[in-house]
Design an enzyme around this catalytic site. Structure first.
Site, PDB file in Angstrom:
ATOM      1  N   PHE A 179       0.857  -1.188   0.000  1.00  0.00           N
ATOM      2  CA  PHE A 179       0.000   0.000   0.000  1.00  0.00           C
ATOM      3  C   PHE A 179       0.890   1.233   0.000  1.00  0.00           C
ATOM      4  O   PHE A 179       1.635   1.475   0.947  1.00  0.00           O
ATOM      5  CB  PHE A 179      -0.952   0.060   1.203  1.00  0.00           C
ATOM      6  CG  PHE A 179      -1.840   1.280   1.122  1.00  0.00           C
ATOM      7  CD1 PHE A 179      -2.996   1.269   0.365  1.00  0.00           C
ATOM      8  CD2 PHE A 179      -1.481   2.471   1.743  1.00  0.00           C
ATOM      9  CE1 PHE A 179      -3.785   2.401   0.230  1.00  0.00           C
ATOM     10  CE2 PHE A 179      -2.271   3.617   1.614  1.00  0.00           C
ATOM     11  CZ  PHE A 179      -3.426   3.585   0.865  1.00  0.00           C
TER      12      PHE A 179
ATOM     13  N   ASP B 233       9.305   3.248   2.128  1.00  0.00           N
ATOM     14  CA  ASP B 233       8.075   3.979   2.433  1.00  0.00           C
ATOM     15  C   ASP B 233       7.783   3.780   3.922  1.00  0.00           C
ATOM     16  O   ASP B 233       7.256   2.746   4.331  1.00  0.00           O
ATOM     17  CB  ASP B 233       6.917   3.460   1.569  1.00  0.00           C
ATOM     18  CG  ASP B 233       5.597   4.175   1.890  1.00  0.00           C
ATOM     19  OD1 ASP B 233       5.541   4.891   2.909  1.00  0.00           O
ATOM     20  OD2 ASP B 233       4.625   3.997   1.132  1.00  0.00           O
TER      21      ASP B 233
ATOM     22  N   LYS C  97       2.265  11.232   7.208  1.00  0.00           N
ATOM     23  CA  LYS C  97       1.480  10.995   8.419  1.00  0.00           C
ATOM     24  C   LYS C  97       2.048  11.681   9.665  1.00  0.00           C
ATOM     25  O   LYS C  97       1.890  12.880   9.816  1.00  0.00           O
ATOM     26  CB  LYS C  97       1.279   9.489   8.609  1.00  0.00           C
ATOM     27  CG  LYS C  97       0.448   8.887   7.475  1.00  0.00           C
ATOM     28  CD  LYS C  97      -0.159   7.525   7.763  1.00  0.00           C
ATOM     29  CE  LYS C  97      -1.199   7.179   6.709  1.00  0.00           C
ATOM     30  NZ  LYS C  97      -0.849   6.074   5.834  1.00  0.00           N
TER      31      LYS C  97
HETATM   32  C1  LIG Z   1      -0.993   6.155   4.359  1.00  0.00           C
HETATM   33  C2  LIG Z   1       0.083   5.617   3.535  1.00  0.00           C
HETATM   34  C3  LIG Z   1       0.401   6.185   2.287  1.00  0.00           C
HETATM   35  C4  LIG Z   1      -0.417   7.295   1.649  1.00  0.00           C
HETATM   36  O1  LIG Z   1      -0.469   8.449   2.418  1.00  0.00           O
HETATM   37  P1  LIG Z   1      -1.619   9.542   2.115  1.00  0.00           P
HETATM   38  O2  LIG Z   1      -1.261  10.710   2.995  1.00  0.00           O
HETATM   39  O3  LIG Z   1      -2.921   8.896   2.502  1.00  0.00           O
HETATM   40  O4  LIG Z   1      -1.564   9.860   0.676  1.00  0.00           O
HETATM   41  C5  LIG Z   1       1.472   5.656   1.583  1.00  0.00           C
HETATM   42  N1  LIG Z   1       2.200   4.637   2.080  1.00  0.00           N
HETATM   43  C6  LIG Z   1       1.914   4.072   3.269  1.00  0.00           C
HETATM   44  C7  LIG Z   1       2.779   2.968   3.766  1.00  0.00           C
HETATM   45  C8  LIG Z   1       0.846   4.525   4.038  1.00  0.00           C
HETATM   46  O5  LIG Z   1       0.555   3.939   5.190  1.00  0.00           O
END
Ligand SMILES: *Cc1c(COP(=O)(O)O)cnc(C)c1O
Length: 430
Positions: free
Chosen positions: A145, A232, A274
């Site tokens: 994700f 990520d 985040k």
């Molecule tokens: C939440 C998330 C995203 C996307 O972030 P948004 O601010 O919702 O665009 C990308 N990668 C990971 C691992 C996430 O948990």
């Protein structure tokens, strides 16, 4: 006149009528948050065990972060990058020293930061590695994700996220998560691979935690093949997994020294979002060293809001809180407690199969199918008992409270979870 909400029912009806159905929220309407707690419109208090998908690691409405927001909001909010402002440079110095990289490229949302990393990685491939134009590929993992843009969903294997949003962006190769052999084979077999984009723990997939050495070994394989590793850490970063970054692994620094040479795997690009703003304002970032970041020149990438003074001040305050309040150490300690309690509970539970995770990013897996509604039903019962959590699949519940929780509060939460599941099991028909 703007309506004001008088009941949860009214708020839900309004959303149903006027909002797109792109989410399926638990039927609870929140109107206030403080630390580890949130309150609904009727005044009922809950423990928050989602933390807005780990954006609120520092706790709701942290006074230091809100203070920074409110002060900067009255001074200067946005200049765009057409001009310099007197905060961005301070922030760039702060965040690059904090994470140990030469440079940062500031964006707003997580998906934008992932897109940015993909663009940098491709440009690096053509201009530094000599991969023929439009041939560069990036390796990604099954069940990843990384966000919701058209390019990112192109390499998702979640049908809901993908279907009927095509045509898809080419240039991505999928391998199983936690599979070093597959990584090695694919990198050896294709000379046009420029990057490996990976979550150190797959959050949305259900807190899927790889072998301890996976990230370190993956980085070795990438380096040997001159491929950029892109971590990520939008969900796993900022102390969530018991160290500042999940790529710090299971090191022995107790979260104090976040970059001990022998345990820290430094990715070529680090993607954050985040919790770098403590859930107060959308802030995201890509960090990399000079030889990579310098492929981006004026006019080649940007964002109107990226690097604005308001977000920059908020992010500095939020990152300071992480250190001031020892959030890595607390997440590590409470995470161990949580998994210990759940493991004991599992011994006598009929429904819970396993608990997994690191720090305060954990999930329980229920002995049912991914398509069942069991996790949802348990989350509804947890809500009644004053604890908010959300399924990641039909049979998986993620537990990720704010990292400012105390040991006593965590025990109380475990009591609620155990009591709720025990009650649930009495009526459970599999
Ligand atoms: C939440 C998330 C995203 C996307 O972030 P948004 O601010 O919702 O665009 C990308 N990668 C990971 C691992 C996430 O948990």
């Amino acid at each position: 006149m703007v309506d004001s909400i008088k009941s949860s029912k009214e708020a839900i009806e309004l959303e149903d009528k006027h909002g797109a159905y792109n989410y399926h929220p638990l039927p609870v309407v929140l109107s206030k948050g403080e630390g580890v707690h949130v309150w609904d419109v009727e005044g009922k208090k809950y423990y928050d065990f989602l933390s807005s998908y780990s954006a609120v690691n520092q706790g709701h409405c942290h006074p230091k972060i809100v203070g920074a927001l409110s002060e900067q909001a009255q001074t200067m909010t946005l200049t765009s990058r057409a001009f310099y402002n007197d905060v961005l440079g301070v922030y760039e110095k702060y965040i690059t020293e904090y994470f140990g990289f030469d440079k940062v490229l500031p964006m707003n949302t997580g998906a934008e930061a992932v897109e940015t990393a993909i663009k940098i990685c491709r440009k690096y491939a053509y201009e530094r590695k000599g991969i023929p134009e439009n041939e560069a590929k990036i390796v990604i993992c099954e069940n990843n994700f990384h966000g919701r843009t058209t390019t990112i969903i192109s390499f998702s294997n979640d049908e809901g996220a993908r279907k009927n949003f095509g045509p898809y962006t080419p240039g991505f190769i999928k391998i199983p998560f936690n599979d070093l052999e597959a990584l090695e084979n694919v990198l050896k077999s294709d000379k046009n691979i420029s990057g490996f984009l990976v979550e150190p723990i797959q959050g949305e997939a259900g807190v899927v935690t790889p072998d301890d050495n996976f990230i370190a070994k993956a980085k070795e394989i990438c380096s040997q093949n001159d491929v950029l590793m892109i971590a990520d850490e939008i969900q796993t970063g900022i102390a969530r997994t018991g160290s500042l970054l999940a790529v710090c692994g299971n090191c022995s620094c107790e979260g104090k020294c976040e970059r001990q040479e022998d345990t820290y795997t430094k990715p070529d690009m680090l993607v954050l979002g985040k919790a770098i703003s403590g859930g107060v304002y959308p802030v995201s970032a890509v960090l990399a060293d000079n030889h990579i970041m310098e492929v981006i020149q004026p006019g080649q990438h940007g964002s109107t809001f990226g690097g604005n003074p308001l977000g920059s001040k908020v992010a500095m305050a939020a990152l300071e809180v992480v250190v001031d309040e020892n959030l890595s150490q607390n997440a590590r300690k409470l995470g161990e407690l949580f998994r210990e309690r759940m493991e004991k509970f599992i011994e006598k539970s009929e429904s819970v199969k396993l608990v997994r995770g690191r720090g305060l990013l954990n999930a329980i897996v229920i002995d049912d199918t991914q398509e069942s509604s069991t996790a949802w039903d348990i989350c509804m019962a947890l809500k009644e008992n004053g604890l908010l959590a959300k399924p990641t699949h039909g049979n998986i519940i993620r537990f990720a409270p704010p990292l400012v929780m105390t040991e006593e509060e965590l025990h109380e939460c475990c009591d609620i979870i155990e009591k709720t599941i025990t009650e649930f099991e009495k009526t459970w028909e599999k």
